[in-house]
Design an enzyme around this catalytic site. Structure first.
Site, short mmCIF file in Angstrom:
data_model
loop_
_atom_site.label_atom_id
_atom_site.label_comp_id
_atom_site.label_asym_id
_atom_site.label_seq_id
_atom_site.Cartn_x
_atom_site.Cartn_y
_atom_site.Cartn_z
N CYS A 117 0.84 -1.21 0.00
CA CYS A 117 0.00 0.00 0.00
C CYS A 117 0.87 1.25 0.00
O CYS A 117 0.68 2.18 -0.80
CB CYS A 117 -0.93 -0.02 1.21
N CYS A 118 1.88 1.27 0.89
CA CYS A 118 2.79 2.43 0.95
C CYS A 118 3.57 2.57 -0.35
O CYS A 118 3.82 3.69 -0.81
CB CYS A 118 3.76 2.29 2.11
N CYS A 200 -1.06 8.25 7.53
CA CYS A 200 -2.43 7.98 7.10
C CYS A 200 -3.28 7.54 8.30
O CYS A 200 -2.79 6.86 9.20
CB CYS A 200 -2.44 6.88 6.06
N CYS A 203 -3.36 3.92 9.69
CA CYS A 203 -2.07 3.37 10.15
C CYS A 203 -1.43 4.24 11.23
O CYS A 203 -0.22 4.12 11.47
CB CYS A 203 -1.12 3.22 8.96
N CYS A 226 7.61 3.94 6.07
CA CYS A 226 6.77 3.88 4.87
C CYS A 226 7.60 3.62 3.62
O CYS A 226 7.05 3.37 2.55
CB CYS A 226 5.98 5.17 4.72
FE1 SF4 Z 1 -1.49 2.74 2.92
FE2 SF4 Z 1 -1.20 2.96 5.59
FE3 SF4 Z 1 0.90 3.28 3.92
FE4 SF4 Z 1 -1.04 5.11 4.03
S1 SF4 Z 1 0.41 4.57 5.69
S2 SF4 Z 1 -0.10 4.34 2.20
S3 SF4 Z 1 -2.87 3.80 4.32
S4 SF4 Z 1 -0.28 1.41 4.33
#
Ligand code: SF4
Length: 230
Positions: A117-118, A200, A203, A226
């Site tokens: 996701c990151c 985010c 998280c 991240c």
């Molecule tokens: Fe995705 Fe969480 Fe990374 Fe944001 S901090 S990009 S929601 S995994």
């Protein structure tokens, strides 16, 4: 390629010459060396770095990674920065997929595979944006976490292929808080609620007493970074 080789040399020389530079000195050097070809990264937790950079050069570019998962308060700080620093330009970097499309295809990656996701929502948009610049400026500080304890003020960013400037790397929490208090700097209201490192919303949680500020990020998961800073 020639330009990038030159940039590496610039970074390696500056890493020694500016090892003890103040934030103002590091940013003055950045503005003089790179002109319009640097960008100041901000997660909109506060505007300390933006304020410092704005003193060195008014028409700076400010990088904001719009992951689509931010707290409303974070977006509020972004909008306030736009008003308080009118000559600066906020460069919004977004993932190729919207949050809705990503969730439709992969489900909640922030729960099942936050690394991916990151990568999709932060690392790739960052890399794409940095291709347009010779240097980027970050708010990384050595006290943020043990993984950041040796952060230099200037370094060569091997992965992204440009110079990385960390003007407030040596700042303690007290110095940082004093700058905010004395100058009346914008700060995300969530900090006052105990969120000491804001990413985010899905998280980010409050760190436990005695834990470092970043311990509230991806709490309960192995992930601690991240991927933006190597
Ligand atoms: Fe995705 Fe969480 Fe990374 Fe944001 S901090 S990009 S929601 S995994």
């Amino acid at each position: 390629m020639t330009v990038r080789t030159d940039l590496r040399e610039v970074a390696e020389r500056a890493e020694h010459e500016l090892a003890d530079a103040s934030a103002a000195e590091a940013l003055a050097w950045t503005a003089e060396t790179f002109g319009d070809s640097f960008i100041v990264a901000s997660n909109m937790q506060d505007a300390v770095l933006i304020d410092l950079a704005y003193q060195a050069k008014k028409d700076i570019d400010i990088l904001f990674l719009e992951t689509g998962y931010h707290f409303a308060e974070t977006l509020g700080v972004r909008d306030a920065v736009d008003l308080v620093y009118p000559e600066a330009r906020i460069v919004v970097a977004e993932a190729e997929q919207s949050v809705a499309d990503q969730e439709a295809e992969f489900g909640l990656l922030n729960k099942t595979d936050p690394g991916r996701c990151c990568f999709l929502r932060k690392v790739v948009p960052l890399q794409r944006t940095l291709e347009n610049y010779d240097a980027w400026v970050t708010g990384v500080r050595r006290v943020d976490a043990p993984t950041r304890a040796t952060t230099p003020i200037v370094q060569w960013d091997e992965r992204n292929g440009l110079v990385k400037v960390n003007p407030i790397a040596p700042w303690s929490d007290d110095e940082f808080d004093a700058y905010i208090a004395e100058k009346g700097i914008l700060q995300n209201p969530l900090v006052g609620e105990g969120y000491l490192s804001i990413g985010c919303a899905p998280c980010t949680s409050k760190p436990l007493p005695g834990q470092d500020a970043r311990s509230g990020r991806w709490a309960g998961q192995a992930k601690t970074e991240c991927g933006l800073h190597g």
